[in-house]
Design a protein around this motif. Structure first.
Motif, PDB file in Angstrom:
ATOM      1  N   THR A 142       0.855  -1.185   0.000  1.00  0.00           N
ATOM      2  CA  THR A 142       0.000   0.000   0.000  1.00  0.00           C
ATOM      3  C   THR A 142       0.886   1.228   0.000  1.00  0.00           C
ATOM      4  OG1 THR A 142      -1.805  -1.112   1.160  1.00  0.00           O
ATOM      5  CG2 THR A 142      -1.764   1.297   1.256  1.00  0.00           C
ATOM      6  N   TYR A 143       0.645   2.122  -0.961  1.00  0.00           N
ATOM      7  CA  TYR A 143       1.457   3.329  -1.090  1.00  0.00           C
ATOM      8  C   TYR A 143       0.541   4.512  -1.330  1.00  0.00           C
ATOM      9  CZ  TYR A 143       4.781   6.682  -3.076  1.00  0.00           C
ATOM     10  OH  TYR A 143       5.532   7.799  -3.330  1.00  0.00           O
ATOM     11  N   ARG A 144       0.715   5.565  -0.523  1.00  0.00           N
ATOM     12  CA  ARG A 144      -0.135   6.747  -0.592  1.00  0.00           C
ATOM     13  C   ARG A 144      -1.620   6.396  -0.489  1.00  0.00           C
ATOM     14  NH1 ARG A 144       2.528  10.995  -5.025  1.00  0.00           N
ATOM     15  NH2 ARG A 144       4.254  11.645  -3.683  1.00  0.00           N
ATOM     16  N   GLY A 145      -1.881   5.406   0.334  1.00  0.00           N
ATOM     17  CA  GLY A 145      -3.255   4.993   0.551  1.00  0.00           C
ATOM     18  C   GLY A 145      -3.829   4.112  -0.525  1.00  0.00           C
ATOM     19  N   ALA A 171       5.218   5.194  -9.506  1.00  0.00           N
ATOM     20  CA  ALA A 171       5.625   4.137  -8.566  1.00  0.00           C
ATOM     21  C   ALA A 171       7.121   4.161  -8.283  1.00  0.00           C
ATOM     22  CB  ALA A 171       5.220   2.763  -9.127  1.00  0.00           C
ATOM     23  N   ASP A 172       7.818   5.167  -8.770  1.00  0.00           N
ATOM     24  CA  ASP A 172       9.274   5.217  -8.610  1.00  0.00           C
ATOM     25  C   ASP A 172       9.743   5.017  -7.169  1.00  0.00           C
ATOM     26  OD1 ASP A 172       9.960   5.510 -11.265  1.00  0.00           O
ATOM     27  OD2 ASP A 172      10.157   7.690 -11.178  1.00  0.00           O
ATOM     28  N   PRO A 173       9.138   5.693  -6.177  1.00  0.00           N
ATOM     29  CA  PRO A 173       9.658   5.521  -4.813  1.00  0.00           C
ATOM     30  C   PRO A 173       9.685   4.072  -4.352  1.00  0.00           C
ATOM     31  CG  PRO A 173       8.206   7.425  -4.909  1.00  0.00           C
ATOM     32  CD  PRO A 173       8.073   6.707  -6.233  1.00  0.00           C
ATOM     33  N   TYR A 234      -4.343   7.261 -15.671  1.00  0.00           N
ATOM     34  CA  TYR A 234      -5.575   6.827 -15.020  1.00  0.00           C
ATOM     35  C   TYR A 234      -5.357   5.758 -13.948  1.00  0.00           C
ATOM     36  CZ  TYR A 234      -7.901   9.567 -18.592  1.00  0.00           C
ATOM     37  OH  TYR A 234      -8.316  10.613 -19.386  1.00  0.00           O
ATOM     38  N   SER A 235      -4.131   5.449 -13.612  1.00  0.00           N
ATOM     39  CA  SER A 235      -3.886   4.515 -12.513  1.00  0.00           C
ATOM     40  C   SER A 235      -4.207   5.200 -11.192  1.00  0.00           C
ATOM     41  CB  SER A 235      -2.433   4.060 -12.507  1.00  0.00           C
ATOM     42  OG  SER A 235      -1.585   5.120 -12.103  1.00  0.00           O
ATOM     43  N   PRO A 236      -4.546   4.427 -10.153  1.00  0.00           N
ATOM     44  CA  PRO A 236      -4.807   5.063  -8.848  1.00  0.00           C
ATOM     45  C   PRO A 236      -3.636   5.898  -8.348  1.00  0.00           C
ATOM     46  CG  PRO A 236      -5.628   2.813  -8.843  1.00  0.00           C
ATOM     47  CD  PRO A 236      -4.874   2.986 -10.132  1.00  0.00           C
ATOM     48  N   LEU A 237      -2.398   5.450  -8.585  1.00  0.00           N
ATOM     49  CA  LEU A 237      -1.241   6.234  -8.151  1.00  0.00           C
ATOM     50  C   LEU A 237      -1.141   7.547  -8.915  1.00  0.00           C
ATOM     51  CD1 LEU A 237       1.639   3.624  -7.671  1.00  0.00           C
ATOM     52  CD2 LEU A 237       0.256   4.746  -5.918  1.00  0.00           C
ATOM     53  N   ALA A 238      -1.425   7.506 -10.215  1.00  0.00           N
ATOM     54  CA  ALA A 238      -1.377   8.739 -11.004  1.00  0.00           C
ATOM     55  C   ALA A 238      -2.441   9.721 -10.543  1.00  0.00           C
ATOM     56  CB  ALA A 238      -1.560   8.404 -12.486  1.00  0.00           C
ATOM     57  N   LEU A 242      -1.873  13.473  -9.045  1.00  0.00           N
ATOM     58  CA  LEU A 242      -2.483  14.660  -9.643  1.00  0.00           C
ATOM     59  C   LEU A 242      -3.231  15.466  -8.591  1.00  0.00           C
ATOM     60  CD1 LEU A 242      -3.395  16.435 -12.029  1.00  0.00           C
ATOM     61  CD2 LEU A 242      -5.223  14.758 -12.454  1.00  0.00           C
ATOM     62  N   GLN A 243      -3.990  14.798  -7.746  1.00  0.00           N
ATOM     63  CA  GLN A 243      -4.747  15.489  -6.703  1.00  0.00           C
ATOM     64  C   GLN A 243      -3.811  16.227  -5.756  1.00  0.00           C
ATOM     65  OE1 GLN A 243      -6.876  12.108  -5.188  1.00  0.00           O
ATOM     66  NE2 GLN A 243      -8.472  12.216  -6.784  1.00  0.00           N
ATOM     67  N   ARG A 244      -2.732  15.560  -5.345  1.00  0.00           N
ATOM     68  CA  ARG A 244      -1.758  16.197  -4.450  1.00  0.00           C
ATOM     69  C   ARG A 244      -1.107  17.407  -5.115  1.00  0.00           C
ATOM     70  NH1 ARG A 244       0.873  12.762  -0.469  1.00  0.00           N
ATOM     71  NH2 ARG A 244       2.866  13.629  -1.165  1.00  0.00           N
ATOM     72  N   GLU A 245      -0.741  17.264  -6.383  1.00  0.00           N
ATOM     73  CA  GLU A 245      -0.077  18.344  -7.105  1.00  0.00           C
ATOM     74  C   GLU A 245      -0.989  19.559  -7.247  1.00  0.00           C
ATOM     75  OE1 GLU A 245       2.751  20.366  -9.591  1.00  0.00           O
ATOM     76  OE2 GLU A 245       2.973  18.606  -8.284  1.00  0.00           O
ATOM     77  N   VAL A 246      -2.227  19.324  -7.635  1.00  0.00           N
ATOM     78  CA  VAL A 246      -3.163  20.429  -7.840  1.00  0.00           C
ATOM     79  C   VAL A 246      -3.440  21.144  -6.523  1.00  0.00           C
ATOM     80  CG1 VAL A 246      -5.537  20.997  -8.469  1.00  0.00           C
ATOM     81  CG2 VAL A 246      -4.192  19.463  -9.914  1.00  0.00           C
TER      82      VAL A 246
END
Length: 483
Positions: A142-145, A171-173, A234-238, A242-246
């Motif tokens: 689980t990453y970023r929820g 998913a780089d991290p 459109y992946s959940p991580l993407a 996007l939400q965090r960035e905006v």
């Protein structure tokens, strides 16, 4: 979940933000000229087959190109072949033989750390899949929820399909340690044996080893050349990124709504275009604040991914291969550029350009400035980072169906690299381009005017005999005259 373009369409998609910045008053090309002429750092390389199967032919081709002055051979080092059996179990036997054969012919090595799949793209005659254990290893993470599941490392497209060709940058991290371990294993295997023979280490940053998204690849339908391709955000991580960035950019959801002319009720409603086709046909990607913000994030995510992977490789190599530069490849996505409905759209879906800048301005690299200036992020570092750009052999074809500005694009990138002080080398995009005089004429024109300092030919067998060999030999002789 309600998507942003749905909200925008309700108000006519015309509540856009500010128009793109105007070109600078002195905007115009700055042709670098023939910088490779007389430059001792000029390089002339060839690419090996994706896999060597006929060793006698391979040795004959090496002897032929070495005889007229080729410097080095670029070789894909397939992650899936070397570490495919199990995590941290490496099999170098094939590359032991390949590298020994190349250096025995008096040629240097330019290995590509190929963190991508072979097979499924133009010219691929070999298949090497990413390690199967990779998807399984991270499925329960689980990453970023977000619980990843079996497809959690993969790009997801606007069509809902997943790509297994490379790991998504969001998913780089999680996976940078895998790239580090592979690079260290490569360095431990060859760092002493080929310390001065390795003249450049190229790093795969996406499909086909290129810094791009898999936007025109086989997991999607109807997205190949010469279409606009498909968005891959459109992946959940993407979506989470996007939400965090905006939210980071605007500070609050209220500020987002003001900027975009929307009435989003929660951050969870921020996302990639719900109707990707309308996003392009309405020109929202160019003419709305939401569209420009989305494309900025999409492009910026790709460039940041490139930086993370390149830094990981540079650190893992340490002081081994002291003569080796680091290379990354940017593809010449030349089609759909003059499309009457959605110009430059394929460059957008592949992640190569911004649209928050004037895409018609030389001062912005026609949208390429950020991806070109990735190399500048390593100024003062232990190794020179070199940009390789493809499509040097192509002509412009600005009419239906291609709507292509391939030759113009080669000039744009040359100008942008010159402005940024980035070392630039070139490649042909398709093997047929070096079997024709027209292709070679275009390559020579790119070098004569636009700042390219080295050439890697795809592939070696196309310039081991016949007209390809004659033209490459003459090209090398021009830039490296006999003493």
């Amino acid at each position: 979940m309600r998507r942003v373009t749905t909200a925008l369409s309700a108000v006519g998609l015309l509540l856009a933000g500010a128009a793109p910045a105007a070109a600078t008053p002195a905007d115009g090309p700055v042709p670098p000229g023939d910088v490779a002429l007389g430059d001792p750092a000029f390089t002339a390389n060839v690419m090996a087959p994706l896999e060597v199967t006929d060793w006698a032919d391979f040795e004959a081709d090496l002897a032929a190109v070495a005889a007229y002055g080729v410097d080095a051979v670029s070789v894909d080092v397939w992650w899936g072949d070397v570490e495919g059996a199990a995590d941290n179990r490496f099999d170098w036997a094939y590359y032991d033989r390949v590298f020994a054969t190349i250096t025995a012919a008096g040629l240097d090595l330019a290995p590509i750390l190929s963190f991508h799949q072979a097979g499924g793209n133009v010219g691929d005659d070999y298949t090497s899949l990413l390690p199967a254990w990779l998807w399984e290893k991270y499925a329960g993470v689980t990453y970023r929820g977000v619980e990843l599941g079996p497809t959690g490392l993969q790009h997801r497209s606007e069509q809902g399909n997943h790509s297994r060709e490379s790991v998504q940058g969001w998913a780089d991290p999680l996976v940078l340690a895998e790239y580090r371990d592979f690079t260290r294993a490569f360095e431990q295997q060859y760092g002493d044996r080929y310390a001065t023979d390795v003249v450049e280490v190229n790093v795969s940053l996406g499909p086909s080893g290129e810094l791009r998204y898999p936007s025109y690849n086989q997991h999607d339908v109807g997205t190949g050349y010469p279409t606009r391709g498909a968005l891959q955000a459109y992946s959940p991580l993407a979506v989470r990124d996007l939400q965090r960035e905006v939210l980071c950019r605007y500070g609050s959801l209220e500020a987002v709504n003001r900027a975009w002319g929307t009435d989003l009720a929660s951050v969870e409603e921020i996302g990639p275009p719900a109707d990707a086709e309308a996003f392009f046909t309405s020109r929202a990607y160019l003419d709305t604040q939401y569209g420009r913000d989305f494309v900025d994030w999409y492009n910026g995510s790709l460039v940041d991914h490139g930086e993370r992977v390149l830094r990981t490789v540079i650190r893992a190599l340490g002081e081994d291969f002291p003569e080796a530069d680091i290379g990354y490849k940017v593809p010449g996505i030349h089609w759909s550029m003059t499309h009457p409905v959605h110009p430059r759209a394929t460059e957008v879906t592949t992640g190569l350009i911004q649209t928050s800048v004037d895409v018609d301005s030389w001062a912005t690299g026609h949208g390429y400035r950020r991806i070109v200036e990735l190399a500048d992020r390593f100024d003062g570092g232990p190794r020179e980072v070199v940009l390789h750009f493809t499509a040097l052999e192509m002509d412009d074809d600005p009419v239906e169906p291609a709507y292509s500005l391939a030759q113009t694009l080669v000039q744009w990138v040359g100008d942008a690299a010159h402005r940024a002080g980035v070392e630039l080398k070139g490649e042909n995009a398709l093997a047929g381009g070096v079997r024709s005089d027209e292709g070679w004429d275009n390559i020579e024109e790119a070098f004569a005017g636009w700042g390219y300092r080295g050439l890697t030919v795809l592939r070696m067998d196309d310039v081991a005999s016949g007209s390809g060999a004659a033209r490459y030999a003459a090209f090398i002789a021009r830039y490296r005259p006999a003493a």
